[in-house]
Design a protein around this motif. Structure first.
Motif, PDB file in Angstrom:
ATOM      1  N   THR A 195       0.868  -1.051   0.019  1.00  0.00           N
ATOM      2  CA  THR A 195      -0.140   0.028   0.238  1.00  0.00           C
ATOM      3  C   THR A 195       0.827   1.097   0.032  1.00  0.00           C
ATOM      4  O   THR A 195       1.246   1.848  -0.712  1.00  0.00           O
ATOM      5  CB  THR A 195      -0.666   0.156   1.255  1.00  0.00           C
ATOM      6  OG1 THR A 195      -0.448  -0.268   2.655  1.00  0.00           O
ATOM      7  CG2 THR A 195      -1.905  -1.382   1.150  1.00  0.00           C
ATOM      8  N   ALA A 244      -5.778  -1.111  -0.350  1.00  0.00           N
ATOM      9  CA  ALA A 244      -5.934  -2.077   0.109  1.00  0.00           C
ATOM     10  C   ALA A 244      -7.612  -1.925  -0.168  1.00  0.00           C
ATOM     11  O   ALA A 244      -7.668  -3.962  -0.819  1.00  0.00           O
ATOM     12  CB  ALA A 244      -5.822  -2.605   1.482  1.00  0.00           C
ATOM     13  N   VAL A 260      -2.551  -8.133   1.246  1.00  0.00           N
ATOM     14  CA  VAL A 260      -1.491  -7.104   1.398  1.00  0.00           C
ATOM     15  C   VAL A 260       0.106  -7.302   2.648  1.00  0.00           C
ATOM     16  O   VAL A 260      -0.322  -8.367   3.353  1.00  0.00           O
ATOM     17  CB  VAL A 260      -1.981  -5.796   2.306  1.00  0.00           C
ATOM     18  CG1 VAL A 260      -3.053  -4.967   1.840  1.00  0.00           C
ATOM     19  CG2 VAL A 260      -2.879  -5.878   3.693  1.00  0.00           C
ATOM     20  N   MET A 278      -5.691  -3.616   8.684  1.00  0.00           N
ATOM     21  CA  MET A 278      -6.059  -4.698   7.737  1.00  0.00           C
ATOM     22  C   MET A 278      -6.442  -6.391   8.146  1.00  0.00           C
ATOM     23  O   MET A 278      -7.543  -6.110   6.985  1.00  0.00           O
ATOM     24  CB  MET A 278      -4.653  -4.583   7.163  1.00  0.00           C
ATOM     25  CG  MET A 278      -4.028  -3.699   6.360  1.00  0.00           C
ATOM     26  SD  MET A 278      -4.493  -2.828   4.915  1.00  0.00           S
ATOM     27  CE  MET A 278      -5.079  -1.477   5.270  1.00  0.00           C
TER      28      MET A 278
END
Ligand code: C5P
Length: 240
Positions: free
Chosen positions: A123, A150, A161, A171
């Protein structure tokens, strides 16, 4: 956590030359499941190093962070997959068409090879902060940009990710239980930090939601790399 599960989750980064990498790989064979090949080793040795590690029985994370026009990235993903890589990285900032092309290249290789390598998106590089994002014309907070990229990656066929342990929980929440969340910046308690600043222990990273942790110098620079690797596995078996 079970022993086999712990071994599946630790990826050993070999950021060194060929001879040292092969010595480490031979020592770790039968212990470690995953090796990470980055640009340092790959640009010196090429796809043959991936094949050699595969022959020793490892799964290979080929961390080349693709970022180019979609046509080129499709070809890169296909070639890397055909070299035997099991996990590949791509920059989320290349945008949707490039991410989708990465997936297409991996799918094409799967038709030949029988299995598709999994794909993870970078990212915002953890070396970047709000000031460096501003330099390239991105004015939003870092966390907002991380979330945006993401989601974009997930929407375009990318499996997860790469992020810092500090971002792992967010995440995991954003991408759901099946996503890959791969975290470098992992240091066993008491280990040298090297150039990593925001670090977590292996058990902390997994508890935060990491599916895999990347550990380099705490293993490769240890007097006994196999013992250092086994200590990390033991920590995960006991505490994760
Ligand atoms: O030796 P060390 O454990 O710091 O190695 C971490 C590995 O993870 C290196 O291969 C490095 O390139 C990679 N990495 C990182 N930080 C990121 C992304 C990747 O340290 N944000």
């Amino acid at each position: 956590m079970l022993d086999a599960d712990a071994r599946e989750r630790v990826i050993v980064a070999l950021d060194c030359g060929r001879d040292e990498a092969l010595d480490l790989a031979s020592a770790l064979a039968g212990h470690a499941r995953w090796l990470k090949v980055g640009m340092t080793l790959y640009y010196a040795e090429g796809p043959s190093i991936v094949r050699e590690f595969k022959e020793l029985g490892f799964d290979v994370f080929l961390d080349l962070k693709f970022h180019d026009i979609p046509h080129q990235v499709r070809g890169a993903a296909r070639s890397a997959a055909l070299a035997g890589a099991d996990l590949l990285s791509v920059h989320g900032s290349g945008a949707g068409a490039m991410l989708a092309a990465c997936r297409e290249g991996a799918d094409e290789a799967a038709e030949v090879r029988g299995e598709r390598p999994r794909l993870v998106a970078i990212t915002v590089l953890t070396s970047m902060d709000a000031a460096s994002l501003a330099q390239i014309g991105i004015g939003c907070p870092v966390a907002e940009q991380v979330d945006r990229l993401a989601r974009l990656a997930a929407d375009n066929g990318i499996d997860g990710v790469v992020c810092s342990p500090q971002e792992a929980e967010r995440m995991r929440g954003l991408l759901g239980p099946d996503a890959l969340v791969v975290t470098p910046g992992v240091r066993p308690a008491g280990a040298e930090l090297g150039d990593q600043s925001r670090v977590a222990t292996p058990a902390q990273a997994i508890a935060a939601g990491a599916s895999h942790i990347v550990v380099g110098r705490p293993i490769t620079g240890a007097p006994d790399p196999v013992a250092a690797y086994e200590a990390i596995v033991a920590e995960l078996v006991e505490r994760a």
